[in-house]
Motif scaffolding. Structure first.
Motif, PDB file in Angstrom:
ATOM      1  N   TYR A  85      59.672  44.430 -20.661  1.00  0.00           N
ATOM      2  CA  TYR A  85      58.426  44.358 -20.229  1.00  0.00           C
ATOM      3  C   TYR A  85      57.909  45.892 -20.033  1.00  0.00           C
ATOM      4  O   TYR A  85      58.488  46.749 -19.834  1.00  0.00           O
ATOM      5  CB  TYR A  85      58.061  43.431 -18.999  1.00  0.00           C
ATOM      6  CG  TYR A  85      58.673  43.999 -17.743  1.00  0.00           C
ATOM      7  CD1 TYR A  85      57.885  44.696 -16.830  1.00  0.00           C
ATOM      8  CD2 TYR A  85      59.898  43.678 -17.394  1.00  0.00           C
ATOM      9  CE1 TYR A  85      58.503  45.290 -15.809  1.00  0.00           C
ATOM     10  CE2 TYR A  85      60.681  44.223 -16.349  1.00  0.00           C
ATOM     11  CZ  TYR A  85      59.919  44.967 -15.436  1.00  0.00           C
ATOM     12  OH  TYR A  85      60.519  45.524 -14.343  1.00  0.00           O
ATOM     13  N   TRP A 100      53.463  43.173 -11.527  1.00  0.00           N
ATOM     14  CA  TRP A 100      54.618  42.202 -11.055  1.00  0.00           C
ATOM     15  C   TRP A 100      55.705  42.259 -11.982  1.00  0.00           C
ATOM     16  O   TRP A 100      55.731  43.016 -13.072  1.00  0.00           O
ATOM     17  CB  TRP A 100      54.149  40.679 -11.006  1.00  0.00           C
ATOM     18  CG  TRP A 100      53.777  40.196 -12.336  1.00  0.00           C
ATOM     19  CD1 TRP A 100      52.329  40.367 -12.516  1.00  0.00           C
ATOM     20  CD2 TRP A 100      54.352  39.627 -13.371  1.00  0.00           C
ATOM     21  NE1 TRP A 100      52.215  39.910 -14.015  1.00  0.00           N
ATOM     22  CE2 TRP A 100      53.549  39.253 -14.491  1.00  0.00           C
ATOM     23  CE3 TRP A 100      55.515  39.123 -13.586  1.00  0.00           C
ATOM     24  CZ2 TRP A 100      53.845  38.659 -15.590  1.00  0.00           C
ATOM     25  CZ3 TRP A 100      56.023  38.266 -14.578  1.00  0.00           C
ATOM     26  CH2 TRP A 100      55.173  38.183 -15.650  1.00  0.00           C
ATOM     27  N   GLN A 101      57.000  42.195 -11.663  1.00  0.00           N
ATOM     28  CA  GLN A 101      58.379  42.197 -12.218  1.00  0.00           C
ATOM     29  C   GLN A 101      58.870  40.876 -12.913  1.00  0.00           C
ATOM     30  O   GLN A 101      59.110  40.036 -11.962  1.00  0.00           O
ATOM     31  CB  GLN A 101      59.299  42.828 -11.505  1.00  0.00           C
ATOM     32  CG  GLN A 101      60.613  42.904 -12.268  1.00  0.00           C
ATOM     33  CD  GLN A 101      61.600  43.945 -11.430  1.00  0.00           C
ATOM     34  OE1 GLN A 101      61.297  44.305 -10.265  1.00  0.00           O
ATOM     35  NE2 GLN A 101      63.027  43.753 -11.909  1.00  0.00           N
ATOM     36  N   GLN A 113      61.145  48.227 -19.366  1.00  0.00           N
ATOM     37  CA  GLN A 113      62.237  47.695 -18.546  1.00  0.00           C
ATOM     38  C   GLN A 113      62.656  46.547 -19.108  1.00  0.00           C
ATOM     39  O   GLN A 113      62.126  45.685 -19.522  1.00  0.00           O
ATOM     40  CB  GLN A 113      61.841  47.387 -16.930  1.00  0.00           C
ATOM     41  CG  GLN A 113      62.891  46.747 -16.079  1.00  0.00           C
ATOM     42  CD  GLN A 113      63.930  48.054 -15.867  1.00  0.00           C
ATOM     43  OE1 GLN A 113      63.576  49.267 -15.424  1.00  0.00           O
ATOM     44  NE2 GLN A 113      65.209  47.718 -15.782  1.00  0.00           N
ATOM     45  N   ARG A 166      56.474  47.967 -17.485  1.00  0.00           N
ATOM     46  CA  ARG A 166      56.448  48.148 -15.854  1.00  0.00           C
ATOM     47  C   ARG A 166      55.170  49.053 -15.470  1.00  0.00           C
ATOM     48  O   ARG A 166      54.758  48.968 -14.449  1.00  0.00           O
ATOM     49  CB  ARG A 166      57.787  48.588 -15.340  1.00  0.00           C
ATOM     50  CG  ARG A 166      58.075  50.123 -15.871  1.00  0.00           C
ATOM     51  CD  ARG A 166      59.451  50.319 -15.180  1.00  0.00           C
ATOM     52  NE  ARG A 166      60.239  51.320 -15.861  1.00  0.00           N
ATOM     53  CZ  ARG A 166      61.278  51.823 -15.412  1.00  0.00           C
ATOM     54  NH1 ARG A 166      62.032  51.070 -14.486  1.00  0.00           N
ATOM     55  NH2 ARG A 166      61.982  52.813 -15.927  1.00  0.00           N
ATOM     56  N   GLN A 218      61.294  38.029 -13.832  1.00  0.00           N
ATOM     57  CA  GLN A 218      62.415  37.834 -13.587  1.00  0.00           C
ATOM     58  C   GLN A 218      63.373  36.672 -14.023  1.00  0.00           C
ATOM     59  O   GLN A 218      64.479  36.466 -14.141  1.00  0.00           O
ATOM     60  CB  GLN A 218      62.407  37.606 -11.708  1.00  0.00           C
ATOM     61  CG  GLN A 218      62.102  38.667 -11.032  1.00  0.00           C
ATOM     62  CD  GLN A 218      63.105  39.418 -10.675  1.00  0.00           C
ATOM     63  OE1 GLN A 218      64.044  39.452 -11.132  1.00  0.00           O
ATOM     64  NE2 GLN A 218      62.588  40.821 -10.221  1.00  0.00           N
TER      65      GLN A 218
END
Length: 351
Positions: free
Chosen positions: A157, A164-165, A262, A159, A167
């Motif tokens: 993704y 938001w990350q 990332q 970053r 998961q």
């Protein structure tokens, strides 16, 4: 399936050498490593034997392997950018001595009689190979393929563009990712992700919860900007896609080059991909080729493979955390093909 109109632009994103249709030839000898067919000093004096002709997937071997192995044998190593190119080498009138082949291509190559079986007793660490490998690669008691690296399906993704990350695989269904996801054009991978979201194994036998799977796949289809095995990374680099789904061997090197990207391995992992060595039909396992196979399994070499940060060795303990795609029986194949035909005619997003 729908493809982005910017596909031609995506083809131009990578720097020279990152993607291409050519074949690079590297001659490795005792004296030097050179590109092309130039003269290499000291070769004949050190090793009078013919070089081992090995064809591999581009960037799939640690450079350290070549530097170490050249002390033992001369190599004529040809790298190819795509897995289909390697399969094509098996069909040549005079094939290479050894070819790197993806596990997904093994059954087709074996059934087409393009391969010569191997003798596992000539592999010094065969007894130490995890049983899951031996069961998978030795159908009908014959060995056709020797693994040297594996990885899994992952998420990547932007970053710098997401607040938001990601998961979990379930993040693919978030409304703010509509038409902002790119990914490989492999239906079985998308089906596996849908199985995961429903809490099921990727090898779940039928009867399947077909209505639930169709609902998952149809919603996921609305998220897609592009399906493409060759070009799914380019829209992520451009920023047109915010998230990509693909193989770790593709996406980890990209994350190393582009700090704004990332990579995430979701809990529970993805499906395993793997590369291994096959002996083309008509070839025999010479002492030099045997040495090459055993060299790749030496602890020092498996450590350098892991240190490269792109793949694991066949002996890595992480293997227990992921699943292989198992061969389908008749009922599973029928259910799979029915669902795949439904998926293949889903209307393009936005219509």
């Amino acid at each position: 399936m729908a493809f982005s109109p910017r596909i031609c632009q995506y083809k131009r994103v990578f720097r020279d050498g990152d993607v291409g249709c050519g074949v690079a030839t590297v001659l490795v000898t005792a004296g030097t490593i050179g590109r092309g067919g130039g003269a290499l000093a000291g070769c004949a004096a050190w090793n009078p034997a013919d070089p081992l002709r090995i064809h591999v997937l581009k960037n799939s071997l640690p450079p350290l392997w070549l530097r170490r192995f050249r002390r033992r044998h001369a190599l004529e190593l040809q790298s190819h950018p795509q897995l289909p190119d390697l399969y094509e080498q098996l069909t040549q009138p005079i094939p290479p001595n050894l070819v790197s082949l993806g596990l997904a291509w093994l059954d087709m190559a074996r059934q087409a009689k393009h391969l010569t079986p191997l003798d596992p007793t000539r592999l010094t660490r065969w007894a130490a190979l995890p049983p899951v490998w031996r069961a998978l690669i030795q159908p009908q008691g014959q060995l056709w393929w020797v693994p040297y690296r594996w990885g899994t399906t992952v998420l990547a993704y932007r970053r710098d563009k997401l607040d938001w990350q990601p998961q979990d695989w379930g993040d693919l269904w978030r409304p703010d990712l509509r038409q902002r996801v790119s990914g490989i054009a492999q239906f079985r991978e998308w089906l596996a992700i849908s199985f995961r979201r429903l809490g099921l194994s990727i090898n779940t036998p039928p009867p399947w919860p077909t209505d639930d799977l169709k609902a998952q796949l149809q919603t996921l289809h609305q998220q897609m900007l592009l399906y493409s095995d060759k070009h799914y990374i380019q829209p992520l680099i451009l920023g047109d896609a915010l998230l990509a789904v693909g193989w770790s061997s593709d996406l980890l090197p990209v994350a190393q080059r582009y700090p704004q990207i990332q990579v995430v391995v979701p809990p529970g992992g993805g499906a395993i991909w793997a590369d291994g060595w096959v002996l083309p039909s008509g070839q025999s396992l010479s002492a030099g080729l045997q040495d090459w196979l055993n060299f790749g399994w030496e602890p020092a070499q498996t450590a350098s493979l892991t240190a490269q940060g792109i793949a694991w060795s066949p002996f890595a303990p992480e293997l227990a955390d992921y699943e292989f795609f198992l061969p389908m029986d008749t009922a599973t194949e029928a259910a799979y093909q029915s669902l795949r035909r439904w998926w293949a005619v889903l209307p393009p997003v936005g219509r």
